[in-house]
Scaffold this active site. Structure first.
Site, PDB file in Angstrom:
ATOM      1  N   HIS A  31       0.811  -1.214   0.000  1.00 36.03           N
ATOM      2  CA  HIS A  31       0.000   0.000   0.000  1.00 36.03           C
ATOM      3  C   HIS A  31       0.842   1.260   0.000  1.00 36.03           C
ATOM      4  O   HIS A  31       1.644   1.463   0.913  1.00 36.03           O
ATOM      5  CB  HIS A  31      -0.876   0.043   1.265  1.00 36.03           C
ATOM      6  CG  HIS A  31      -1.959  -0.972   1.289  1.00 36.03           C
ATOM      7  ND1 HIS A  31      -3.011  -0.904   2.175  1.00 36.03           N
ATOM      8  CD2 HIS A  31      -2.164  -2.100   0.558  1.00 36.03           C
ATOM      9  CE1 HIS A  31      -3.829  -1.923   1.980  1.00 36.03           C
ATOM     10  NE2 HIS A  31      -3.342  -2.661   1.005  1.00 36.03           N
ATOM     11  N   ARG A  58      -0.404  -0.546  -4.632  1.00 37.68           N
ATOM     12  CA  ARG A  58      -1.757   0.005  -4.612  1.00 37.68           C
ATOM     13  C   ARG A  58      -1.660   1.457  -4.169  1.00 37.68           C
ATOM     14  O   ARG A  58      -0.981   1.749  -3.173  1.00 37.68           O
ATOM     15  CB  ARG A  58      -2.613  -0.778  -3.613  1.00 37.68           C
ATOM     16  CG  ARG A  58      -4.092  -0.420  -3.657  1.00 37.68           C
ATOM     17  CD  ARG A  58      -4.831  -0.964  -2.445  1.00 37.68           C
ATOM     18  NE  ARG A  58      -4.696  -0.077  -1.306  1.00 37.68           N
ATOM     19  CZ  ARG A  58      -5.505  -0.128  -0.252  1.00 37.68           C
ATOM     20  NH1 ARG A  58      -6.476  -1.027  -0.198  1.00 37.68           N
ATOM     21  NH2 ARG A  58      -5.347   0.714   0.761  1.00 37.68           N
ATOM     22  N   TYR A 113     -11.088   6.792   3.006  1.00 37.77           N
ATOM     23  CA  TYR A 113     -10.487   5.462   3.181  1.00 37.77           C
ATOM     24  C   TYR A 113      -9.104   5.390   2.551  1.00 37.77           C
ATOM     25  O   TYR A 113      -8.899   5.848   1.433  1.00 37.77           O
ATOM     26  CB  TYR A 113     -11.322   4.359   2.543  1.00 37.77           C
ATOM     27  CG  TYR A 113     -10.480   3.104   2.420  1.00 37.77           C
ATOM     28  CD1 TYR A 113      -9.848   2.783   1.232  1.00 37.77           C
ATOM     29  CD2 TYR A 113     -10.205   2.340   3.549  1.00 37.77           C
ATOM     30  CE1 TYR A 113      -8.985   1.700   1.152  1.00 37.77           C
ATOM     31  CE2 TYR A 113      -9.343   1.261   3.481  1.00 37.77           C
ATOM     32  CZ  TYR A 113      -8.739   0.944   2.278  1.00 37.77           C
ATOM     33  OH  TYR A 113      -7.875  -0.100   2.209  1.00 37.77           O
ATOM     34  N   ASP A 146      -8.024   0.851  -4.890  1.00 33.59           N
ATOM     35  CA  ASP A 146      -9.178   0.285  -4.183  1.00 33.59           C
ATOM     36  C   ASP A 146     -10.281   1.334  -4.078  1.00 33.59           C
ATOM     37  O   ASP A 146     -10.114   2.341  -3.386  1.00 33.59           O
ATOM     38  CB  ASP A 146      -8.730  -0.168  -2.777  1.00 33.59           C
ATOM     39  CG  ASP A 146      -9.776  -1.020  -2.059  1.00 33.59           C
ATOM     40  OD1 ASP A 146      -9.431  -1.633  -1.028  1.00 33.59           O
ATOM     41  OD2 ASP A 146     -10.940  -1.040  -2.524  1.00 33.59           O
ATOM     42  N   HIS A 154     -13.115   0.682  -2.796  1.00 36.85           N
ATOM     43  CA  HIS A 154     -13.678   0.379  -1.487  1.00 36.85           C
ATOM     44  C   HIS A 154     -15.198   0.480  -1.450  1.00 36.85           C
ATOM     45  O   HIS A 154     -15.782   1.038  -0.502  1.00 36.85           O
ATOM     46  CB  HIS A 154     -13.042   1.285  -0.427  1.00 36.85           C
ATOM     47  CG  HIS A 154     -12.720   0.573   0.863  1.00 36.85           C
ATOM     48  ND1 HIS A 154     -13.397   0.817   2.018  1.00 36.85           N
ATOM     49  CD2 HIS A 154     -11.832  -0.413   1.137  1.00 36.85           C
ATOM     50  CE1 HIS A 154     -12.928   0.026   2.981  1.00 36.85           C
ATOM     51  NE2 HIS A 154     -11.985  -0.741   2.478  1.00 36.85           N
ATOM     52  N   GLU A 174     -10.396  -2.156  -7.623  1.00 41.45           N
ATOM     53  CA  GLU A 174     -10.920  -3.083  -6.638  1.00 41.45           C
ATOM     54  C   GLU A 174     -12.248  -2.619  -6.022  1.00 41.45           C
ATOM     55  O   GLU A 174     -12.404  -1.431  -5.735  1.00 41.45           O
ATOM     56  CB  GLU A 174      -9.883  -3.230  -5.518  1.00 41.45           C
ATOM     57  CG  GLU A 174     -10.254  -4.121  -4.367  1.00 41.45           C
ATOM     58  CD  GLU A 174      -9.157  -4.124  -3.309  1.00 41.45           C
ATOM     59  OE1 GLU A 174      -9.503  -4.267  -2.121  1.00 41.45           O
ATOM     60  OE2 GLU A 174      -7.965  -3.941  -3.677  1.00 41.45           O
ATOM     61  N   GLU A 195     -13.099  -9.467  -1.036  1.00 39.37           N
ATOM     62  CA  GLU A 195     -12.589  -9.488   0.340  1.00 39.37           C
ATOM     63  C   GLU A 195     -13.692  -9.577   1.375  1.00 39.37           C
ATOM     64  O   GLU A 195     -13.454 -10.030   2.498  1.00 39.37           O
ATOM     65  CB  GLU A 195     -11.710  -8.272   0.608  1.00 39.37           C
ATOM     66  CG  GLU A 195     -12.441  -6.958   0.677  1.00 39.37           C
ATOM     67  CD  GLU A 195     -11.487  -5.796   0.953  1.00 39.37           C
ATOM     68  OE1 GLU A 195     -11.727  -5.084   1.939  1.00 39.37           O
ATOM     69  OE2 GLU A 195     -10.524  -5.636   0.184  1.00 39.37           O
ATOM     70  N   ARG A 210     -10.793 -12.024  -4.668  1.00 36.96           N
ATOM     71  CA  ARG A 210      -9.979 -11.632  -3.506  1.00 36.96           C
ATOM     72  C   ARG A 210     -10.397 -12.300  -2.202  1.00 36.96           C
ATOM     73  O   ARG A 210     -10.073 -11.833  -1.106  1.00 36.96           O
ATOM     74  CB  ARG A 210     -10.047 -10.112  -3.313  1.00 36.96           C
ATOM     75  CG  ARG A 210      -9.276  -9.360  -4.367  1.00 36.96           C
ATOM     76  CD  ARG A 210      -9.284  -7.864  -4.156  1.00 36.96           C
ATOM     77  NE  ARG A 210      -9.210  -7.349  -2.804  1.00 36.96           N
ATOM     78  CZ  ARG A 210      -8.112  -7.321  -2.048  1.00 36.96           C
ATOM     79  NH1 ARG A 210      -6.999  -7.845  -2.509  1.00 36.96           N
ATOM     80  NH2 ARG A 210      -8.127  -6.810  -0.828  1.00 36.96           N
ATOM     81  N   HIS A 234      -7.057 -11.036  -0.309  1.00 31.43           N
ATOM     82  CA  HIS A 234      -7.034  -9.958   0.664  1.00 31.43           C
ATOM     83  C   HIS A 234      -5.942 -10.259   1.687  1.00 31.43           C
ATOM     84  O   HIS A 234      -5.812 -11.384   2.136  1.00 31.43           O
ATOM     85  CB  HIS A 234      -8.414  -9.908   1.334  1.00 31.43           C
ATOM     86  CG  HIS A 234      -8.638  -8.767   2.256  1.00 31.43           C
ATOM     87  ND1 HIS A 234      -9.579  -8.825   3.278  1.00 31.43           N
ATOM     88  CD2 HIS A 234      -8.085  -7.535   2.332  1.00 31.43           C
ATOM     89  CE1 HIS A 234      -9.573  -7.672   3.918  1.00 31.43           C
ATOM     90  NE2 HIS A 234      -8.679  -6.884   3.380  1.00 31.43           N
ATOM     91  N   GLU A 264      -2.041  -9.510  -1.677  1.00 34.71           N
ATOM     92  CA  GLU A 264      -1.939  -8.253  -0.942  1.00 34.71           C
ATOM     93  C   GLU A 264      -1.007  -8.447   0.257  1.00 34.71           C
ATOM     94  O   GLU A 264      -1.084  -9.469   0.944  1.00 34.71           O
ATOM     95  CB  GLU A 264      -3.318  -7.796  -0.446  1.00 34.71           C
ATOM     96  CG  GLU A 264      -3.287  -6.506   0.369  1.00 34.71           C
ATOM     97  CD  GLU A 264      -4.685  -5.994   0.732  1.00 34.71           C
ATOM     98  OE1 GLU A 264      -4.781  -4.844   1.188  1.00 34.71           O
ATOM     99  OE2 GLU A 264      -5.673  -6.745   0.556  1.00 34.71           O
ATOM    100  N   TRP A 311     -18.302   3.061   3.372  1.00 31.47           N
ATOM    101  CA  TRP A 311     -17.014   3.665   3.755  1.00 31.47           C
ATOM    102  C   TRP A 311     -15.923   3.198   2.851  1.00 31.47           C
ATOM    103  O   TRP A 311     -15.833   2.018   2.550  1.00 31.47           O
ATOM    104  CB  TRP A 311     -16.715   3.340   5.212  1.00 31.47           C
ATOM    105  CG  TRP A 311     -15.310   3.599   5.621  1.00 31.47           C
ATOM    106  CD1 TRP A 311     -14.693   4.813   5.760  1.00 31.47           C
ATOM    107  CD2 TRP A 311     -14.306   2.597   5.854  1.00 31.47           C
ATOM    108  NE1 TRP A 311     -13.398   4.642   6.112  1.00 31.47           N
ATOM    109  CE2 TRP A 311     -13.117   3.287   6.182  1.00 31.47           C
ATOM    110  CE3 TRP A 311     -14.306   1.204   5.838  1.00 31.47           C
ATOM    111  CZ2 TRP A 311     -11.935   2.643   6.493  1.00 31.47           C
ATOM    112  CZ3 TRP A 311     -13.141   0.523   6.149  1.00 31.47           C
ATOM    113  CH2 TRP A 311     -11.968   1.251   6.455  1.00 31.47           C
TER     114      TRP A 311
HETATM  115  C1  CS2 Z   1      -9.014  -2.972   2.289  1.00 34.04           C
HETATM  116  C2  CS2 Z   1      -8.978  -3.416   3.716  1.00 34.04           C
HETATM  117  O1  CS2 Z   1      -6.877  -3.898   2.085  1.00 34.04           O
HETATM  118  C3  CS2 Z   1      -7.936  -3.683   1.508  1.00 34.04           C
HETATM  119  O2  CS2 Z   1      -8.142  -3.990   0.348  1.00 34.04           O
HETATM  120  O3  CS2 Z   1     -10.194  -3.061   1.630  1.00 34.04           O
HETATM  121  O4  CS2 Z   1      -7.940  -2.768   4.320  1.00 34.04           O
HETATM  122  C4  CS2 Z   1     -10.243  -3.211   4.493  1.00 34.04           C
HETATM  123  O5  CS2 Z   1     -10.565  -1.868   4.579  1.00 34.04           O
HETATM  124  C5  CS2 Z   1     -10.089  -3.784   5.888  1.00 34.04           C
HETATM  125  O6  CS2 Z   1      -9.679  -5.104   5.797  1.00 34.04           O
HETATM  126  C6  CS2 Z   1     -11.399  -3.698   6.677  1.00 34.04           C
HETATM  127  O7  CS2 Z   1     -11.266  -4.325   7.881  1.00 34.04           O
HETATM  128 MG    MG Z   2     -10.003  -3.605  -0.401  1.00 31.35          MG
END
Ligand code: CS2
Ligand code: MG
Length: 403
Positions: free
Chosen positions: A123, A148, A160, A211, A213, A237, A263, A284, A313, A340, A403
């Protein structure tokens, strides 16, 4: 191998909350399973200790599939994040025991190596685009080949993934529920600018992921996917909330940007349509949230039939036990895509000593018997659980938004 003699649920918080199941056989073999459901941890801990653990004592640990079916069909109330995380923990622990009994790393029981290492992405993020570019640079220096990127959106607080230091990113905050303001329009205008800046600085040699999200509607996601096609993303994503699989048909009609989802999925039925209709490119699903090694392997097998690759994930709210299990699957399955990798904190790593390692862009599960991860229960006991909540987003008019 003798029967299961003990089943313990260990809840601790070394940097963040984790729920771990530890199974021990009569001849002293142990197996670990992760059952961490971020922000709802104690629900799974109770499901395990009150309902599942009493069923495990005296069972033959070698009957992994039979135990899976017993816990799934026998529950009557099937699927869902709590049930499937509990089943996942038992399943993973039984695979750990079986591989230890066989004296080999788990990937050998899953069919052996299909590659030399597991391509990982990390990340990069920042409050501003410049911060994010600096974060990408740091990751490339550490050997990552896939990154990412997330950044703050001007005018919006607490978006986020937009944090100053992604290494310490933990979205679930202890104490009060945090709320942030969201604006889809400002986000949709901002993301192409962010991705352009990254491509301008680093070119096309780095695999780039973003992402969304779950924050867009299908037509907004189609618009975003189209507006970033020139940046040749590895994937976009979770563009839309995952409940309505058919929503991806509209996105697919408008853009060739690869799509990744899964995820928040708990079972093969959450993604059967997405995979069989070829509406996504990466699945994922995580071992902890989608029913364990046995069920995720089934999902990956279905995905292989439809040219969908894996992209498990691997956020820090999935424990080192889950990451270890994922790496064994990643090394063995034919349709692996990418893994990831959000490195855990030193506190977490101390409680979960492990064999896996990151080297030059790739992860390796290690050659030790089993999963290759242990639990230091004494140290874990020094980190008591702290209730924490994932944030909530609201649009400018106060409406709750994904979120
Ligand atoms: C996110 C996660 O890593 C990701 O792709 O979507 O960090 C996610 O927000 C958390 O796992 C939520 O608990
Ligand atoms: Mg994610």
């Amino acid at each position: 191998m003798s029967t299961i003699a003990a089943a313990e649920v260990v809840v601790c918080s070394p940097g963040r909350n984790f729920v771990t199941l530890k199974l021990t056989t009569g001849d002293g073999l142990t197996g670990l399973g992760d059952a961490t459901l971020n922000g709802r941890e104690l629900a799974v801990a109770a499901y395990l200790s009150e309902h599942v653990c009493p069923l495990l004592a005296g069972r033959d640990p070698a009957r992994i599939e039979d135990t899976w079916q017993l816990l799934y069909k026998g529950a009557y109330w099937r699927r869902g994040p709590v049930t499937m995380a509990a089943i996942a923990a038992v399943d993973t622990a039984l695979w750990d025991i079986k591989a230890k009994a066989a004296g080999m790393p788990l990937y050998q029981l899953l069919g052996g190596r299909s590659r030399d290492g597991v391509l990982a992405y990390a990340h990069a993020s920042g409050e501003t685009i410049d911060d994010t570019l600096a974060s990408v640079e740091r990751l490339l220096e550490r050997g990552y080949r896939a990154v990412r990127v997330q950044s703050g959106v001007p005018g919006l607080e607490g978006v986020y993934g937009a944090v100053a230091d992604p290494r310490a990113y933990e979205p679930a905050a202890a104490g009060e529920l945090q709320e942030s303001v969201w604006s889809t329009e400002e986000y949709l205008r901002h993301v192409p600018t962010l991705l352009s800046a990254v491509r301008e600085r680093f070119g096309f040699s780095v695999d780039l992921l973003h992402d969304v999200h779950h924050r867009l509607t299908p037509i907004e996601a189609a618009r975003l996917g189209k507006s970033v096609e020139e940046h040749a993303l590895f994937w976009l994503e979770d563009p839309v909330p995952a409940e309505r699989q058919a929503a991806y048909r509209l996105i697919r009609r408008h853009t060739t940007t690869p799509l990744a989802v899964g995820e928040v999925f708990n079972s093969i039925w959450d993604c059967e349509q997405l995979i069989s209709e070829g509406l996504i490119d990466y699945i994922r699903t995580a071992v902890t949230h989608a029913g364990g090694v046995s069920h995720v392997r089934r999902i990956f097998a279905l995905a292989e039939l439809h040219d969908v690759r894996t992209g498990s994930h691997g956020a820090t709210d999935l424990s080192p036990v889950c990451l270890a299990a994922a790496l064994h699957l990643d090394l063995a399955v034919p349709n692996f895509g990418i893994q990831e990798h959000m490195p855990h904190s030193e506190q977490t790593d101390a409680v979960f000593p492990h064999d896996y390692r990151f080297e030059d862009g790739y992860l390796h599960p290690g050659e030790g018997p089993g999963l290759g991860v242990e639990l230091d229960e004494e140290l874990a006991a020094k980190h008591p659980y702290r209730r924490a909540y994932l944030p909530v987003a609201r649009r400018r008019d106060g409406t709750v938004h994904s979120w």
